[in-house]
Design a protein around this motif. Structure first.
Motif, PDB file in Angstrom:
ATOM      1  N   ASP A  14      13.954  31.582  20.943  1.00 51.63           N
ATOM      2  CA  ASP A  14      12.788  30.892  20.387  1.00 51.63           C
ATOM      3  C   ASP A  14      13.051  30.329  18.996  1.00 51.63           C
ATOM      4  O   ASP A  14      12.232  29.587  18.458  1.00 51.63           O
ATOM      5  CB  ASP A  14      11.592  31.854  20.337  1.00 51.63           C
ATOM      6  N   PHE A  15      14.203  30.655  18.418  1.00 54.18           N
ATOM      7  CA  PHE A  15      14.543  30.210  17.071  1.00 54.18           C
ATOM      8  C   PHE A  15      15.498  29.011  17.078  1.00 54.18           C
ATOM      9  O   PHE A  15      15.740  28.407  16.040  1.00 54.18           O
ATOM     10  CB  PHE A  15      15.217  31.345  16.293  1.00 54.18           C
ATOM     11  N   ARG A  16      16.058  28.691  18.244  1.00 56.66           N
ATOM     12  CA  ARG A  16      17.188  27.766  18.275  1.00 56.66           C
ATOM     13  C   ARG A  16      16.817  26.343  17.858  1.00 56.66           C
ATOM     14  O   ARG A  16      17.498  25.735  17.021  1.00 56.66           O
ATOM     15  CB  ARG A  16      17.820  27.772  19.680  1.00 56.66           C
ATOM     16  N   LEU A  17      15.743  25.801  18.410  1.00 61.44           N
ATOM     17  CA  LEU A  17      15.374  24.425  18.056  1.00 61.44           C
ATOM     18  C   LEU A  17      14.906  24.323  16.614  1.00 61.44           C
ATOM     19  O   LEU A  17      15.178  23.327  15.937  1.00 61.44           O
ATOM     20  CB  LEU A  17      14.287  23.904  19.002  1.00 61.44           C
ATOM     21  N   GLU A  32      18.847  12.662  18.249  1.00 62.37           N
ATOM     22  CA  GLU A  32      17.813  12.337  19.229  1.00 62.37           C
ATOM     23  C   GLU A  32      18.014  13.207  20.465  1.00 62.37           C
ATOM     24  O   GLU A  32      19.141  13.368  20.943  1.00 62.37           O
ATOM     25  CB  GLU A  32      17.876  10.858  19.611  1.00 62.37           C
ATOM     26  N   TYR A  33      16.928  13.773  20.961  1.00 64.84           N
ATOM     27  CA  TYR A  33      16.994  14.564  22.185  1.00 64.84           C
ATOM     28  C   TYR A  33      15.608  14.668  22.784  1.00 64.84           C
ATOM     29  O   TYR A  33      14.599  14.453  22.116  1.00 64.84           O
ATOM     30  CB  TYR A  33      17.586  15.955  21.924  1.00 64.84           C
ATOM     31  N   ASP A  34      15.584  14.982  24.056  1.00 60.18           N
ATOM     32  CA  ASP A  34      14.329  15.158  24.781  1.00 60.18           C
ATOM     33  C   ASP A  34      13.917  16.615  24.671  1.00 60.18           C
ATOM     34  O   ASP A  34      14.532  17.485  25.286  1.00 60.18           O
ATOM     35  CB  ASP A  34      14.517  14.749  26.241  1.00 60.18           C
ATOM     36  N   ARG A  35      12.900  16.884  23.863  1.00 56.55           N
ATOM     37  CA  ARG A  35      12.480  18.274  23.667  1.00 56.55           C
ATOM     38  C   ARG A  35      12.057  18.916  24.978  1.00 56.55           C
ATOM     39  O   ARG A  35      12.226  20.128  25.168  1.00 56.55           O
ATOM     40  CB  ARG A  35      11.333  18.330  22.650  1.00 56.55           C
ATOM     41  N   ALA A  36      11.519  18.126  25.888  1.00 51.72           N
ATOM     42  CA  ALA A  36      11.076  18.671  27.175  1.00 51.72           C
ATOM     43  C   ALA A  36      12.246  19.163  28.020  1.00 51.72           C
ATOM     44  O   ALA A  36      12.060  19.959  28.944  1.00 51.72           O
ATOM     45  CB  ALA A  36      10.276  17.619  27.940  1.00 51.72           C
TER      46      ALA A  36
END
Length: 450
Positions: A14-17, A32-36
């Motif tokens: 839960d800390f990684r992003l 840039e990345y898709d958080r989903a």
């Protein structure tokens, strides 16, 4: 932009992003990345970054990042993977004559040496003719078979997904061992785990030129990790025994100073002082770039503040000794009273709103009763914006790493919004009493209690 694979450690998911996004600010790298597409069940995340150099820069001080890999291909089978790799031969022909190394990992399954060798040989079509070098090769390639989380991973015969690419950078997970509390000359029962201390330093954007403060400094874990990353740090505590080394698991070793000498950080930790943060001597101004702290929960180390239960000075304190009333002597220790957790946090936010520079960060731990927690329990302040809320669960209770950023100056009379509009008490209200009465018996690991 080119694609890269962020290969996370499969721990503190839960800390990684939150840490990754802090690293983008620290290193000034556009990602840039898709958080989903992110899932806590997988250690892999596809991102887009301008170049391999920028990618390596991004993760170099990451604690929850194992490595970052230039994406060459992936698939549910090796045939699918090979087909994608073959579409861009210009990537691999560049390394035809370079020294190289292959690493084969398995997530959710331990691979035998025979399986690893067989996998490496299957990439012979790349035509690499340079020498194999296990140490310091010109290029390192990673193959990872992802089997996923499973109670019986060895029963899985085929991977769910296979990843392949060139390793371009690594995180700083070696720092976890360097700052391991078991190796410190001085520690106490409230000493914070090294990995979490390092993550908090990243969340606080600790860096060269920044000033970091811990108002509940204890044995000084955050001073060391923040200063390791270049920040100047300082701390205070109402209990000077922790600072001086007259309390703790290893006494008589010069307290916090012993650890600063051990890690050669004396020139970056400015000082540690003793006072009640509720009656602090700081000037009325924005002073700090970050406040990083673990407020006392009142379980293992009771939260205290200056005061008297009935507000009066007892007659024994008015007794004259050597020409002075006892409470006016230089060796007089003022009395303290319990400091309820919700009051601690509210005062901490008020302090941060006043003492942080605009853009500065407050990073702190908030304990909560797990089955009573709601997102609106997180205390709010008009000058502070919530940046991240990461949970570390322990069964009946959790602690949450809260990161807030100061976004505006405030007037002297502008106070935080009270939570009396809630139909119930927040999940950290009277945490000590609720901890002992409701879920202490079922707690599996109480070593992390403040």
């Amino acid at each position: 932009m080119p694609k890269f694979i962020v290969y996370f450690a499969h721990w503190h998911e839960d800390f990684r992003l939150a840490e990754l996004e802090a690293l983008t600010l620290l290193e000034d790298v556009v990602v840039e990345y898709d958080r989903a597409s992110y899932t806590s069940k997988s250690p892999f995340l596809i991102v887009e970054i301008e170049s391999a150099l920028q990618a390596a820069k991004l993760v170099r001080r990451g604690i929850l990042v194992r490595s970052i890999v230039e994406y060459w291909g992936s698939g549910s089978t090796y045939d699918e993977l090979f087909a994608e790799v073959r579409q861009k031969p210009e990537k691999w022909t560049e390394y035809k004559d370079s020294s190289f190394k292959f690493t084969v990992d398995g997530f959710g399954k331990s691979l035998s040496q025979e399986e690893k060798i067989s996998t490496i040989e299957s990439f012979s079509f790349l035509g690499f003719e340079g020498p194999i070098r296990m140490k310091n090769p010109s290029a390192e390639f990673l193959v990872c078979e992802e089997y996923g989380e499973s109670s019986k991973p060895l029963s899985l015969e085929k991977p769910r997904w296979i990843w392949f690419g060139r390793v371009v950078g690594r995180g700083s997970r070696d720092l976890i061992d360097k700052f391991d509390v078991k190796k410190r000359k001085y520690l106490g029962n409230t000493t914070m785990d090294a990995e979490l201390s390092l993550i908090m330093a990243n969340q606080a954007l600790a860096r060269s030129g920044s000033l970091v403060y811990d108002p509940f400094v204890g044995t000084g874990s955050f001073l060391m990790t923040c200063s390791h990353f270049g920040a100047c740090s300082m701390g205070s505590d109402i209990d000077g025994r922790q600072i001086r080394g007259t309390a703790g698991f290893r006494r008589g070793v010069d307290g916090i100073n012993a650890n600063l000498k051990q890690y050669q950080l004396q020139d970056r930790v400015l000082d540690t002082v003793v006072f009640d943060v509720c009656h602090n001597p700081w000037r009325d101004d924005a002073l700090f770039d970050a406040i990083v702290t673990d407020p006392p929960y009142g379980v293992r180390a009771g939260a205290k503040r200056l005061g008297r239960k009935n507000g009066t000075i007892p007659e024994r304190s008015l007794k004259v000794v050597d020409g002075k009333e006892s409470h006016k002597r230089t060796d007089y220790y003022p009395p303290t009273i319990p400091y309820e957790m919700s009051d601690v946090v509210n005062d901490l936010l008020e302090f941060a709103a006043e003492k942080l520079v605009v853009g500065g960060r407050l990073v702190y731990w908030l304990p909560t009763v797990a089955n009573e927690y709601e997102p609106e329990d997180i205390p709010a302040h008009p000058a502070l914006r919530l940046v991240a809320n990461s949970e570390q669960p322990f069964g009946g209770w959790s602690r949450r790493l809260i990161t807030m950023q100061k976004v505006a100056l405030i007037d002297a009379d502008q106070r935080m919004s009270e939570q009396d509009s809630l139909a119930r008490d927040p999940a950290h209200k009277n945490f000590r009493d609720r901890y002992f009465s409701k879920f202490k018996r079922g707690l599996e690991d109480n070593s992390v209690i403040d």
